[in-house]
Scaffold this motif. Structure first.
Motif, PDB file in Angstrom:
ATOM      1  N   VAL A   1       0.851  -1.195   0.000  1.00 56.19           N
ATOM      2  CA  VAL A   1       0.000   0.000   0.000  1.00 56.19           C
ATOM      3  C   VAL A   1       0.884   1.241   0.000  1.00 56.19           C
ATOM      4  N   VAL A   2       1.940   1.231   0.800  1.00 54.65           N
ATOM      5  CA  VAL A   2       2.849   2.375   0.879  1.00 54.65           C
ATOM      6  C   VAL A   2       3.587   2.573  -0.449  1.00 54.65           C
ATOM      7  N   ILE A   3       4.007   1.489  -1.069  1.00 55.24           N
ATOM      8  CA  ILE A   3       4.682   1.605  -2.369  1.00 55.24           C
ATOM      9  C   ILE A   3       3.733   2.206  -3.400  1.00 55.24           C
ATOM     10  N   THR A   4       2.494   1.763  -3.409  1.00 52.02           N
ATOM     11  CA  THR A   4       1.499   2.322  -4.320  1.00 52.02           C
ATOM     12  C   THR A   4       1.281   3.807  -4.036  1.00 52.02           C
ATOM     13  N   THR A   5       1.244   4.163  -2.765  1.00 51.29           N
ATOM     14  CA  THR A   5       1.097   5.571  -2.380  1.00 51.29           C
ATOM     15  C   THR A   5       2.276   6.387  -2.885  1.00 51.29           C
ATOM     16  N   ALA A   6       3.475   5.874  -2.691  1.00 52.85           N
ATOM     17  CA  ALA A   6       4.675   6.595  -3.121  1.00 52.85           C
ATOM     18  C   ALA A   6       4.695   6.774  -4.639  1.00 52.85           C
ATOM     19  N   VAL A   7       4.351   5.735  -5.378  1.00 45.75           N
ATOM     20  CA  VAL A   7       4.322   5.843  -6.842  1.00 45.75           C
ATOM     21  C   VAL A   7       3.280   6.871  -7.277  1.00 45.75           C
ATOM     22  N   GLY A   8       2.105   6.835  -6.675  1.00 44.79           N
ATOM     23  CA  GLY A   8       1.078   7.825  -6.995  1.00 44.79           C
ATOM     24  C   GLY A   8       1.521   9.233  -6.664  1.00 44.79           C
ATOM     25  N   PHE A   9       2.192   9.409  -5.546  1.00 52.63           N
ATOM     26  CA  PHE A   9       2.712  10.717  -5.151  1.00 52.63           C
ATOM     27  C   PHE A   9       3.710  11.230  -6.182  1.00 52.63           C
ATOM     28  N   ILE A  10       4.625  10.359  -6.593  1.00 53.52           N
ATOM     29  CA  ILE A  10       5.660  10.745  -7.557  1.00 53.52           C
ATOM     30  C   ILE A  10       5.045  11.079  -8.908  1.00 53.52           C
ATOM     31  N   VAL A  11       4.112  10.251  -9.371  1.00 50.45           N
ATOM     32  CA  VAL A  11       3.469  10.497 -10.660  1.00 50.45           C
ATOM     33  C   VAL A  11       2.672  11.799 -10.629  1.00 50.45           C
ATOM     34  N   ALA A  12       2.032  12.062  -9.515  1.00 53.78           N
ATOM     35  CA  ALA A  12       1.214  13.268  -9.403  1.00 53.78           C
ATOM     36  C   ALA A  12       2.045  14.543  -9.284  1.00 53.78           C
ATOM     37  N   SER A  13       3.312  14.408  -8.923  1.00 51.37           N
ATOM     38  CA  SER A  13       4.174  15.585  -8.796  1.00 51.37           C
ATOM     39  C   SER A  13       4.512  16.100 -10.185  1.00 51.37           C
TER      40      SER A  13
END
Length: 140
Positions: free
Chosen positions: A39-51
């Motif tokens: 879940v945290v990895i998915t969150t981090a990837v989403g955060f990075i993509v959204a930046s």
């Protein structure tokens, strides 16, 4: 000799290293650490993509967001195990989980779950935003 081979507290009332490790393992299983790391990895990837602005990427905000997400997800997993404890005790596959096995009481697990969820939402609110914290609380 103060420590006991079964990991029980010694004569001073202090838990032995084996008992502390056993409790740590129980907490990790209660919070489903391996599952929630995904879940945290998915969150981090989403955060990075959204930046959108890589030059001004906020690594500190990413770390706080991942920590808050992990705590909230671990707390939610603990709540799930509290709710499912009676059924889990009846199934061979799940009877060794911390609550059915008696490693952690339901009340102890409830305190851990509440603390983790409150801490997760409290971290997300100022470090991400209120909407993210609200969505997190709603998912718990």
């Amino acid at each position: 000799m103060l420590s006991r081979p079964d990991g029980a507290p010694d004569a001073r009332g202090a838990a032995t290293p084996e008992a502390r490790m056993s409790l740590l393992k129980s907490y990790m299983e209660l919070g489903k650490v391996r599952l929630n790391l995904m879940v945290v990895i998915t969150t981090a990837v989403g955060f990075i993509v959204a930046s959108r602005q890589i030059d001004q990427f906020d690594w500190v905000r990413l770390l706080w967001t991942c920590l808050g997400t992990f705590l909230a997800a671990a707390g939610a997993s603990a709540f799930n195990q509290i709710i499912e404890a009676r059924r889990a005790a009846c199934m061979k596959r799940t009877r060794a989980r911390p609550i059915p096995a008696g490693a952690i009481s339901r009340m102890h697990a409830l305190y851990v779950a509440l603390l983790a969820c409150i801490a997760g939402v409290a971290i997300l609110c100022p470090t991400s935003n209120g909407f993210t914290a609200t969505l997190c609380a709603a998912n718990i």
